[in-house]
Structure formats: C-alpha cells, structure tokens
Design an enzyme around this catalytic site. Structure first.
Site, short mmCIF file in Angstrom:
data_model
loop_
_atom_site.label_atom_id
_atom_site.label_comp_id
_atom_site.label_asym_id
_atom_site.label_seq_id
_atom_site.Cartn_x
_atom_site.Cartn_y
_atom_site.Cartn_z
N HIS A 263 0.72 -1.28 -0.04
CA HIS A 263 -0.06 0.09 -0.14
C HIS A 263 1.07 1.18 -0.12
O HIS A 263 1.77 1.44 -0.85
CB HIS A 263 -0.69 -0.24 1.26
CG HIS A 263 -2.04 0.79 1.31
ND1 HIS A 263 -2.63 1.56 0.29
CD2 HIS A 263 -2.71 1.13 2.41
CE1 HIS A 263 -3.41 2.50 0.60
NE2 HIS A 263 -3.80 2.24 1.87
N HIS A 302 -2.40 -2.44 -9.49
CA HIS A 302 -3.27 -1.77 -8.49
C HIS A 302 -4.76 -2.78 -8.50
O HIS A 302 -5.03 -3.07 -9.56
CB HIS A 302 -3.79 -0.55 -9.14
CG HIS A 302 -4.30 0.53 -7.74
ND1 HIS A 302 -5.70 0.24 -7.86
CD2 HIS A 302 -3.94 1.37 -7.32
CE1 HIS A 302 -6.05 1.27 -6.78
NE2 HIS A 302 -4.81 1.90 -6.30
N ASP A 358 2.72 5.70 -6.57
CA ASP A 358 3.90 5.44 -5.82
C ASP A 358 5.12 5.39 -6.79
O ASP A 358 6.24 5.31 -6.23
CB ASP A 358 3.72 4.26 -4.88
CG ASP A 358 2.84 4.54 -3.75
OD1 ASP A 358 2.74 5.69 -3.24
OD2 ASP A 358 2.30 3.44 -3.39
N1 ACO Z 1 4.80 -6.66 -10.42
C1 ACO Z 1 4.69 -7.87 -11.09
N2 ACO Z 1 3.56 -8.65 -10.97
C2 ACO Z 1 2.71 -8.23 -10.57
C3 ACO Z 1 2.65 -6.53 -9.88
C4 ACO Z 1 3.73 -6.39 -9.82
N3 ACO Z 1 3.82 -4.88 -8.97
N4 ACO Z 1 1.16 -6.61 -9.31
C5 ACO Z 1 0.61 -7.45 -9.72
N5 ACO Z 1 1.29 -8.56 -10.37
C6 ACO Z 1 0.77 -9.60 -11.03
C7 ACO Z 1 0.47 -10.80 -9.93
O1 ACO Z 1 1.56 -11.47 -9.64
C8 ACO Z 1 -0.72 -11.61 -10.61
O2 ACO Z 1 -0.07 -12.42 -11.44
P1 ACO Z 1 -0.64 -13.88 -11.85
O3 ACO Z 1 -1.96 -13.58 -12.41
O4 ACO Z 1 0.25 -14.58 -12.75
O5 ACO Z 1 -0.95 -14.49 -10.43
C9 ACO Z 1 -1.47 -10.53 -11.54
O6 ACO Z 1 -0.49 -9.44 -11.77
C10 ACO Z 1 -2.51 -10.05 -10.55
O7 ACO Z 1 -2.07 -9.52 -9.44
P2 ACO Z 1 -2.80 -9.34 -7.99
O8 ACO Z 1 -1.55 -10.08 -7.04
O9 ACO Z 1 -3.89 -10.30 -7.99
O10 ACO Z 1 -3.32 -7.95 -7.69
P3 ACO Z 1 -3.64 -7.36 -6.39
O11 ACO Z 1 -4.88 -6.59 -6.78
O12 ACO Z 1 -4.10 -8.52 -5.37
O13 ACO Z 1 -2.42 -6.51 -5.85
C11 ACO Z 1 -1.04 -4.69 -5.53
C12 ACO Z 1 -2.52 -5.23 -6.09
C13 ACO Z 1 -0.96 -4.92 -4.08
C14 ACO Z 1 -1.26 -3.17 -5.61
C15 ACO Z 1 0.14 -5.49 -6.35
O14 ACO Z 1 -0.08 -5.01 -7.79
C16 ACO Z 1 1.30 -5.04 -6.03
O15 ACO Z 1 1.97 -5.45 -5.12
N6 ACO Z 1 1.91 -3.96 -6.53
C17 ACO Z 1 3.34 -3.60 -6.01
C18 ACO Z 1 3.17 -2.65 -4.78
C19 ACO Z 1 2.64 -1.34 -5.19
O16 ACO Z 1 3.16 -0.49 -6.06
N7 ACO Z 1 1.52 -1.14 -4.32
C20 ACO Z 1 0.97 0.26 -4.21
C21 ACO Z 1 -0.53 0.00 -4.72
S1 ACO Z 1 -1.23 1.85 -4.86
C22 ACO Z 1 -1.39 2.25 -3.19
O17 ACO Z 1 -1.71 1.28 -2.36
C23 ACO Z 1 -1.11 3.60 -2.66
#
Ligand code: ACO
Length: 422
Positions: A263, A302, A358
């Site tokens: 987050h 996201h 971010d």
């Molecule tokens: N890098 C690589 N792969 C990713 C990323 C990433 N940043 N984000 C998602 N994916 C992939 C997942 O591994 C998943 O792949 P799969 O289908 O092969 O298993 C697919 O994309 C779907 O992702 P989920 O994990 O289901 O997405 P979720 O909605 O649960 O998570 C989150 C969202 C936590 C923001 C995630 O994208 C992440 O960890 N991003 C990096 C951290 C980040 O930048 N957080 C800030 C978000 S904005 C905020 O809160 C202010």
C-alpha cells in the site's frame, strides 16, 4: 427488463429475486434465501463495504473524482487545505470559509510539549519515522480523552480539525528526532505546506526560505493522496472506527495499514528498488526477474486501476517541474526505462499493470530533500482528511460494527487430552 437477479437454491427449489442497486446485490436479500451461506471474498475484491459520497473511482477508465470534481482540476486549481475542506465538510470553501478554516487549522497545529519530551524521546535513535508516526497518533488519544465522545458531531468536527492540523507537526517531529535536530514549533503565519517544510528543514534562528515551486508541488502531492475510496487503510478506518474506538487510535490503525509495502509503503520500496537496479542498463535483467516471479515491480499494479493511474500521470509531469529546480534525479532514467519496458511487455499488458501513484512520488520527495523513511509519512499527511471523511461519514450513518464471517477449515470436534498424552 427488471434490474435484478433471481437465485435458485437447487437443494430446495426455492427462489428469490434480489434487486440490483448501482451494480450491487444486497447481501441481506441474498441471506433471506440462503441463511448461513457466505460470500468467500477474503480480500473484499467483490464486496462493497460502504455507501459513500466522497470519492468516485473508475479503474477501467482511469478516472478519480473527489465529491464530483476530477482530480486533474483539483490538482491544478486548489490547495490541499481546500481539498481537505471539500472532503471533511462536503464542499470547496468560499474565500471567507477558507480564511476561517486556515485559522482553525493553524491554531490547532501545536502539540503538547510533553509529547516531544516523553513520546518522541522514548523511541530508539534509529526508529523508522513511520513506526514513530503510527505510535504517536495512537498516543494522542491519551492527550485528548474527550475525543471518545464520537457520537457527538461537534466533537467529531473538533477532532477532525485537530488531526489534520497536528499531522505535519507530529511528522516533522518524528523526522527531527530521527536526525537529532531540535524541534521546530508550528508558525501560524505560514500556510499549511510551508509550515510543514519549515518544521522539517529549518536550521538555527534564521527564517526558513520556502521555495514556492517545491512548496506547490508538495501541496499538490498532498491533494493527489487525499482520498482513494475503500483502499486498505480507509477500510481499516471504517473497521476500527465501527467499534466506536476514538479517532486517534482509529487513524493510527489506518496509518499502520498504509505502512505496508503493498500500500503506501510502496513509495519507499520503489526508491529502494530503483537504487538496487542502479543503472539504466540493468533494467532488462530486472524485468526478467519480475516476470520469473522473483521480484515485484514496485509502484506498478493496482487492485482497482486496470489503466494508467491518473495520479501517476500528474506526478510524472510534476517530477519535471521539481527537477528544473533541484536538478534531475539520477534514478529518473531508470524509472522511465522501467516504465517503457514494462508497458510494452506482454506480461504487464496481459495483467493490466500500469504505474500507480507511488511510482514517481518517491523520486520527487527525494529530490526535495526528504529521506526515504519519510515518504510514507508524507502520504499519511495527505491521506488524513480522506480517512477522517470516511470515519465521519460512517458514524453519521449509524453503521453497524464491522464483523465478517469465515469459512472454518480447522480440526473437527475433539476432546482435550491429558498433558502426558499430547
Ligand atoms: N509486479 C509484478 N507482477 C505483478 C505486480 C507487480 N507490481 N502486481 C501484480 N502483479 C501480477 C501478480 O503476480 C498476478 O500475476 P498472476 O496472475 O500470474 O498470478 C497479477 O499481476 C494480478 O495481481 P494481483 O496480485 O492479483 O493484484 P492485487 O490486486 O491483489 O494486488 C497490488 C494489487 C498489491 C497493488 C499489487 O499490484 C502489488 O503488489 N504492486 C506492487 C506494490 C505497489 O506498488 N503498491 C502500491 C499500490 S497503490 C497504493 O496502495 C497507494
């Protein structure tokens, strides 16, 4: 055609028609047919937790509005305190309301001297400022016990002012304790963001010269972070606040949720990632590791946006304005190349992964002179009016305590054995 769905329980043949209201089915109507059958939705991906009039977000189209106003217009035409007023008092202030609001906030900005002496001084020298912030917000609960009167709208209003006003004071105090500088008390003559910068960076007795470009950029960053509907930290506010805990411990729980790298903690994690990659030429290798599941591309992805986060777009432009003053951040090239490579790569395209708020914010904060440990603290200052608007909205609607169900997957009934036979 009726705007409803009809569900049949194939075990009994009974049916119920459940109305669809704004794309939402009522869990209560569902339960009238299927008592004891719960939705299995641990991350609330398909669950609406609130009726809210604060923020509208269309993740597919990349739209974000606060009380109807597009984020792009708010970022360009308003200050953070105007947006805070919009969130917690429903409308943008008139000129005279803004004057009163600025005065109210400035008057409430100081914190008790004991706070500096007893609370801040109690932490280890190397304590992370976000840990200090979370604990300090919770500690404020003990300084304002009258805040527990949460059912009184006037009391809530007073606490909202206090929290918005004191966040920069506490944030700057946490930073100065960390770097061993004496505390700077808030100056009621300064605007909200200039005052925060002065409390952060003023050294000695000479006045702190605020650079207006950097001040305006930071103020706009606060605007961009001010609310984002039912995200993880706002959900924490609604869940903890629904128990009628006081606003300080409630907001502390939100700040704790924000701290995590998935987050708000992602802004610090992005910077650490960019520093780890180090050079433009290492980007392709890094992306290969991400695709192999060995790393996450921090600042990408996201839960709700499946398009470019509109805040990231504004931030990218702001970065250039800031770098004109501070000189280019050497990590910008790495970030730009990462974005270019990721947006053209099938892995990211298939999963609709775009830069989020971010991705660029940390580079801007770093160029302004903030250490990485302060990045999520800055996010928390911006998000405070949003958290409080949701807290107030929830309480003014007499919400019930948050209490989800579970699917029990543990052992079946068994007798407790004697200690010798375990
Ligand atoms: N890098 C690589 N792969 C990713 C990323 C990433 N940043 N984000 C998602 N994916 C992939 C997942 O591994 C998943 O792949 P799969 O289908 O092969 O298993 C697919 O994309 C779907 O992702 P989920 O994990 O289901 O997405 P979720 O909605 O649960 O998570 C989150 C969202 C936590 C923001 C995630 O994208 C992440 O960890 N991003 C990096 C951290 C980040 O930048 N957080 C800030 C978000 S904005 C905020 O809160 C202010």
């Amino acid at each position: 055609m009726a705007d409803s769905v009809t569900i049949t329980d194939n075990r009994t043949g009974q049916t119920v028609e459940v109305p669809l209201v704004d794309g939402t089915v009522s869990a209560k109507a569902w339960s009238s047919l299927l008592p004891g059958v719960w939705f299995d939705d641990p991350s609330f991906s398909a669950t609406s937790g609130a009726d809210s009039a604060i923020t509208f977000l269309d993740g597919g189209a990349g739209l974000l509005h606060y009380r109807g106003y597009p984020i792009e217009q708010l970022a360009e035409r308003t200050t953070f305190l105007e947006v805070a007023h919009l969130l917690v008092r429903d409308e943008l202030p008139t000129a005279s309301q803004l004057k009163d609001w600025q005065r109210e906030i400035a008057e409430a900005a100081p914190i008790h001297e004991n706070f500096h002496k007893r609370i801040f001084e109690g932490f280890r020298d190397d304590a992370h400022t976000m840990g200090v912030l979370v604990s300090s917000i919770a500690a404020m609960s003990t300084f304002w016990p009258d805040s527990k009167d949460i059912e009184n709208p006037d009391q809530r209003r007073a606490e909202i002012v206090r929290l918005i006003a004191k966040m920069p004071t506490v944030a700057a105090g946490a930073y100065r304790r960390n770097v061993g500088l004496p505390y700077v008390f808030p100056d009621p003559e300064l605007d909200y963001t200039s005052n925060f910068l002065a409390m952060m960076f003023k050294v000695g007795d000479s006045p702190y010269e605020v650079n207006p470009v950097l001040r305006d950029a930071l103020d706009m960053l606060f605007v961009l972070h001010a609310d984002h509907e039912q995200n993880c930290s706002t959900t924490a506010v609604r869940v903890v606040g629904s128990s009628h805990a006081d606003p300080y411990v409630t907001v502390a729980s939100a700040a704790a949720a924000l701290y995590g790298p998935r987050h708000g903690g992602a802004n610090e994690a992005v910077l650490r990632m960019l520093e780890g990659i180090g050079d433009y030429s290492n980007v392709d290798n890094f992306i290969t590791e991400v695709k192999a599941g060995e790393q996450k591309l921090m600042g990408f992805g996201h839960r709700v946006y499946k398009n470019y986060d509109p805040r990231a777009k504004i931030l990218k432009d702001t970065a250039h304005r800031v770098f004109d003053v501070t000189g280019t951040n050497p990590l910008l090239d790495v970030a730009l190349k990462l974005e270019e490579v990721a947006l053209a790569d099938e892995y990211f395209v298939e999963r609709s992964l775009y830069p989020n708020v971010d991705f660029y914010s940390g580079l801007i904060y770093q160029s302004m002179g903030f250490p990485a440990e302060m990045f999520t603290v800055l996010f928390a200052i911006g998000r405070t009016p949003g958290w409080l608007a949701h807290w107030d909205e929830m309480l003014s609607r007499n919400s019930r305590i948050a209490r989800p169900r579970q699917r029990y997957i543990g052992p079946a009934d068994r007798d407790v054995p004697d200690i010798d036979s375990r």
